[in-house]
Design a protein around this motif. Structure first.
Motif, short mmCIF file in Angstrom:
data_model
loop_
_atom_site.label_atom_id
_atom_site.label_comp_id
_atom_site.label_asym_id
_atom_site.label_seq_id
_atom_site.Cartn_x
_atom_site.Cartn_y
_atom_site.Cartn_z
N ASP A 1 153.06 -73.84 83.71
CA ASP A 1 153.46 -73.47 85.05
C ASP A 1 154.07 -72.34 85.40
N SER B 1 147.50 -81.66 82.11
CA SER B 1 149.03 -81.26 81.95
C SER B 1 149.90 -81.94 81.54
N HIS C 1 150.64 -78.33 93.59
CA HIS C 1 150.71 -77.85 92.15
C HIS C 1 149.53 -77.93 91.59
N HIS D 1 146.97 -75.20 89.40
CA HIS D 1 146.44 -74.85 88.18
C HIS D 1 144.94 -74.59 88.23
ZN ZN Z 1 151.80 -78.05 85.92
#
Ligand code: ZN
Ligand code: KG4
Length: 365
Positions: free
Chosen positions: A334, A148, A112, A116
């Motif tokens: 996200d 984040s 993840h 980003h």
């Molecule tokens: Zn995130």
């Protein structure tokens, strides 16, 4: 090549379809089904509740996606396997596995955090004729500041990953050089917002109140003073839990005046500035120490207008020869387009044995 991306790492159910041709990304679909209203009641995300919502929403979001593009046209399925809330990650992985078996398409598991970072190359896609191309834009060494709700990290990109046959775009090599010792920057925004009664998610609310203070206050210099944790330490680490506690103490000692609109706006402005000061100071320090040629910003907190503006100004003033990439605000929080984009960097290694993919809540870059 067409990639379907899935991200369920936190409280957004995300499915996107990305077409990659000649190093260019084109977003064919990008749906984010937010659970914000559900979690707002609790002031934070409850993993098991979020997981159930993902299980409910994923088929609905896929159905919406299938209205835009024939799913049999996709070449790969990219799914986030970490970091994030493990029950939520499993919801996405299990869904990806079922889809993979149904469509007979291989899966590429994705980090993840890398999503980003790579979100920076999604930006101008459908809007401008020229598209960002990772090859000429990436200058090494580079550092990334990923901020984040779950992460605050400074990542060094020393080199480009090795090309493997079948690669279309470069894959990157990362080294984590700094992280948070307790709360992440986004978490701090969220917790301070909760203390001030501003709801969830806190970042956008604090930014809005801070902006009002800046534009309306006669003397925009805040009378409230908050600490800048770890700012003078020689490492690239962060700590934001003390900042949240400092806000709590100040609010308590202020008593009923803390409910005053002007007080809340001023507290928001000072909290936001304290977070920005530390983030920028450490990023510029890392950029100077490693003599980087490029600074890359990413993550939900990167949507913060003041952070974007002040980072840009500080780079231009202090290290004007350093280039920077700041993602389009719509790809900061996200989404699954960024997950599909990472898969586009290295489609050579899809997982054949679906059982090999396991959720890893603490996965590092
Ligand atoms: Zn995130
Ligand atoms: O990247 P993201 O969508 O999810 C995680 O991977 O955690 O980031 C969500 C975080 C939340 O903490 C939210 O408050 C913060 O990003 N955020 C902001 C802004 N928009 C979202 N923080 C500050 N200013 C904003 N405008």
């Amino acid at each position: 090549m067409i990639i379907l991306g899935i991200d369920t790492s936190c409280d957004d159910t995300c499915i996107a379809i990305l077409e990659i041709e000649n190093c260019k990304f084109k977003i064919l679909s990008n749906i984010v089904s937010s659970q914000v209203k559900l979690h707002a009641k609790y002031g934070g995300v409850y993993p098991m509740l979020a997981k159930r919502e993902h299980q409910k929403n994923l088929p609905i979001v896929l159905k919406e996606t299938a209205k835009k593009i024939n799913l049999s046209k996709i070449d790969y399925i990219a799914v986030t396997f970490g970091p994030g809330l493990e029950p939520c990650l499993w919801a996405g992985i299990n869904f990806a596995q079922e889809l993979s078996e149904k469509l007979k398409k291989p899966i590429i598991p994705i980090n993840h955090i890398e999503g980003h970072i790579v979100a920076n190359w999604l930006s101008p896609i459908n809007e401008k004729p020229e598209t960002r191309n990772p090859k000429p834009e990436i200058k090494f060494p580079a550092i990334c500041l990923v901020v984040s709700g779950g992460h605050t990290e400074i990542i060094l990109m020393k080199d480009i990953g090795k090309y493997t046959p079948g690669d279309i775009l470069p894959s990157f090599k990362y080294k984590l050089i700094g992280g948070t010792r307790d709360d992440a920057a986004g978490e701090c925004f969220d917790k301070v917002a909760r203390i001030l009664g501003l709801g969830y998610p806190g970042g956008p609310a604090i930014a809005e109140f801070a902006q009002r203070w800046k534009s309306e206050a006669r003397n925009p210099k805040s009378q409230i003073k908050l600490p800048r944790p770890m700012i003078n330490q020689k490492n690239y680490d962060f700590s934001f839990s003390g900042l949240k506690t400092a806000v709590l103490y100040q609010v308590k000692s202020t008593g009923s005046k803390a409910k005053n609109k002007k007080y809340i706006e001023e507290m928001c402005a000072e909290t936001q500035q304290a977070i920005i000061d530390v983030l920028i100071h450490k990023t510029i320090k890392a950029a100077k120490d490693y003599r980087v040629k490029l600074i890359i910003l990413g993550g939900g907190v990167a949507a913060n207008e003041e952070l974007r503006k002040q980072l840009r100004e500080r780079i231009k003033k202090g290290i004007p020869n350093t280039k920077y990439l700041i993602p389009d605000t719509k790809y900061c929080t996200d989404n699954a387009a960024m997950i599909a984009a990472v898969a586009g960097l290295n489609p050579a290694k899809p997982i054949k044995n679906l059982k090999e993919i396991k959720a890893d809540g603490n996965l590092q870059i």
